[in-house]
Scaffold this motif. Sequence first.
Motif, short mmCIF file in Angstrom:
data_model
loop_
_atom_site.label_atom_id
_atom_site.label_comp_id
_atom_site.label_asym_id
_atom_site.label_seq_id
_atom_site.Cartn_x
_atom_site.Cartn_y
_atom_site.Cartn_z
N ASP A 1 6.19 54.12 49.65
CA ASP A 1 5.93 55.21 50.59
C ASP A 1 4.58 55.87 50.31
N ALA A 2 4.26 56.07 49.02
CA ALA A 2 2.96 56.65 48.66
C ALA A 2 1.83 55.73 49.10
N ARG B 1 1.89 53.68 51.73
CA ARG B 1 1.71 53.78 53.19
C ARG B 1 0.94 55.05 53.57
N GLU B 2 1.15 56.10 52.81
CA GLU B 2 0.42 57.35 53.07
C GLU B 2 -1.07 57.21 52.73
N SER C 1 -4.62 55.04 55.13
CA SER C 1 -5.71 55.53 55.97
C SER C 1 -6.95 55.88 55.15
N TYR D 1 0.84 48.35 59.91
CA TYR D 1 0.76 49.67 59.29
C TYR D 1 0.21 50.75 60.23
N SER E 1 -2.77 51.28 61.17
CA SER E 1 -3.89 51.86 60.44
C SER E 1 -5.14 51.02 60.71
N SER F 1 1.59 47.77 49.94
CA SER F 1 1.82 49.21 49.90
C SER F 1 2.30 49.68 48.53
N GLY G 1 0.34 52.31 46.40
CA GLY G 1 1.07 53.53 46.05
C GLY G 1 1.05 53.79 44.55
N GLN H 1 -0.35 57.29 43.47
CA GLN H 1 0.59 58.28 42.93
C GLN H 1 0.37 58.54 41.44
#
Length: 480
Positions: A76-77, A79-80, A83, A130, A132, A235, A239, A243
């Motif tokens: 998840d981190a 995917r954030e 960008s 994604y 993106s 991802s 991440g 993170q």
Amino acid sequence: MKISCLTAQDPAVHTMFRPFALKMEERRIPSIVINVFKCYYTQIMQGAQGKTSDADISPLLEGEVPAYADLEAYSDAGREALSHTIVIKLNGGLGTSMGLERAKSLIPVKDGHTFLDIIVRQAKVLRKKYKSPLPLTFMNSFKTHRDTMLKVEGLDNGDTGIPLAFVQHMYPKIMEADLSPADWPANPELEWNPPGHGDVYTALVTSGLLAKLLKRGYRYAFISNSDNLGAVMDSRLLGYIAQERLPFLMEVARRTHLDRKGGHLAKLNDSNRLMLREQAQCPESELESFADIEKYRYFNTNSLWVDLEVLEQVFVENLMMPLDLILNPKTLDPRDPDSPPVLQVETAMGSAISAFENARAVLVPRTRFAPVKTTQDLLLVMSDCYLRTKLETIEQNPARTTPMPAIALDQKFYKKIDMFQERFPKGAPSLINCERLEVHGDVRFGKNVRINGVTRVINRSRKQVRVPDGAALEGEVLYA
């Protein structure tokens, strides 16, 4: 030993280096690059061979490198962070080991598609997956830039403003006899050599791309070889670096017998930082130890993740990216063994791992490592032992539950790509049930040929022989 540009102030070195500086200035090579080259030239003048002994390092133990399978929680981190991420493909290599004088990435490798075709498809699929822009840029060499850019015409990075390519620099070859600049009037281009993929950091700076990326909010770069089609944006790895606030992450794989010559990971005894040692950096007396896959367990896949902000800090602090010197002895004309001996200054991208505090490595599955260095590698990847996935990666066929087959092709007839393609005009034979394939002599393979078990195809005649379409081969197949 890594040094800063600030150490290269010896008057004798300055005098000896002056012809190199002038030669590089004539080519309008940036002053930063000239100073970096001077640093390495200083080391050579001081007798450095670019060697790292076993006494200076310690092997990494089992469990000291986290496994890819244990990092799912970071997805998840990742995917954030997408960008704020760019993909850089190292595309400076010529297929010289396969007889090419142009970009290796233009070789058809799977289903008629070239490396570049598949990389471009990967970019488009990942952008869609994604949602993106995920800019893609190539680091080309002065010998691959034109062909590459003509081939990727039609691809762009949208409204990101990020260029599709930047070009790595050139270093002058050094005459081994007196450490003067190489001179070859018959072909002046042979007086220069690419500086290795370690130049990516300097080229990012001198091209202005690093500054542009940081200004536009890009924080991370995923860097990998264009001939490794298993290396794709991921991802969980992104991440993990984001993170955990890691400055640098190297993808490594467990060494096998086939990887014993590849650069391995270790720890520096004086700083406890991770370091990469290539075979060219190993003293000859320790090559047996270097190749010990139980002692040095992990090899560098040359897929790296870098925090661009920290990269800029390290570069500014050192006035360069401090990388280990690799001194590569060659002949001035690589095709003429009787031409004068020269030294080529090169650096490896992965050796930057010891320049970053808290750099890490991660043990990745072999699905992320499918490189092609020789026509034997090419035959394996072309075969049904590898599949194209929906993400346009090239991965090992799950139907293959045993180690990949060993392939030995007669170098007299298969080493060069044109010779290879002439003898496999209908594509690769099926190798899914093959343990080992040896081909001795001039053999042309038909369509839908299947190789099983351990197979030796031997042509003892002086004429080319043909394996018929649909043939199934196993054991010793002799053509007299």
